[in-house]
Design a protein around this motif. Structure first.
Motif: not given
Ligand SMILES: [Fe+2]
Length: 258
Positions: A119-120, A122-124, A126-127, A206
């Motif tokens: 989760k971490h 994939t967030r990284e 995306a950002f 976002d």
């Protein structure tokens, strides 16, 4: 930890992730990322080789391409020191972050990494991945000889979508000024309605409407304007309108709208 760099260019998971980011063509080394792919057409719609400034992925890694113009070329609207820091430091940071996230996800895919951190990472991705692609778009959206209004098919689309250019300009500037904290003002092509839309992005990703192809983007993070404009974001947005490369936006529109 085993070096996974040799697999980085060919890993199926990486390709899938890049496709989700709209970066699939870039992953194959055949074309720059989607917004740049859109630009990689000549005026008559024929494919052309991408300019160096449009290539954000090379030899299995995201890379920071050079700009098409010097750091001082957009003076006085965007100052040389802002351009230097923004491109060489901030954008480079997103390139590094996106590459690191992909490597970590490759490790998880191969069973060597910590799946509890998926989760971490994939967030990284995306950002930082969105940070990279949006800056590639932003740099190529600008030119020292910019400003004015679009022409041709893009002008028609603006009129059909917003009534007239002045309406688009009012909406785009309002959206850009009103972004909460750090983000972007965006003109994009929405493929379901087949019209242009104005969006905001907070951070880099976002508020995304999936499927929308960004055609024009203004970076309204403070790092994009604070040295010259301090808290006067509206003045910076007004100045940006005078450096827009409408030819670049039009090429992206033609490619996105098919
Ligand atoms: Fe930025």
């Amino acid at each position: 930890m085993k070096d996974t760099s040799d697999r980085f260019a060919t890993n199926p998971l990486r390709r899938d992730l890049l496709k989700k980011l709209g970066l699939g063509a870039a992953a194959m080394g055949t074309a720059p990322f989607i917004a740049s792919t859109a630009a990689a057409q000549s005026e008559d719609g024929e494919e052309r080789a991408p300019r160096e400034s449009e290539i954000g992925f090379r030899d299995g890694e995201f890379v920071l391409p050079p700009l098409d113009y010097d750091y001082d070329a957009l003076e006085p609207r965007i100052d040389v020191e802002t351009m230097r820091l923004h491109h060489s430091v901030h954008h480079q940071g997103y390139v590094n972050g996106a590459n690191n996230a992909l490597r970590k996800l490759d490790e998880i895919a191969s069973g060597e990494g910590d799946a509890g951190l998926v989760k971490h990472w994939t967030r990284e991705l995306a950002f930082h991945g969105s940070g990279h692609t949006m800056h590639l778009l932003f740099w190529n959206n600008m030119t020292p000889d910019g400003g004015g209004e679009p022409s041709g098919d893009l002008a028609d689309a603006v009129n059909e979508s917003f009534g007239e250019f002045a309406n688009f300009s009012r909406l785009f500037k309002a959206a850009s000024v009103a972004v909460e904290a750090s983000g972007w003002g965006i003109l994009g092509y929405e493929p379901v309605s087949r019209r242009l839309v104005v969006l905001q992005a907070e951070k880099h990703h976002d508020l995304t409407v999936h499927g929308v192809v960004p055609l024009l983007a203004i970076d309204v993070w403070e790092h994009a304007y604070y040295l010259r404009y301090q808290n006067r974001r509206g003045d910076y947005v007004d100045a940006f309108m005078n450096v827009i490369n409408w030819d670049d936006v039009a090429r992206r529109y033609r490619a996105a709208s098919g």
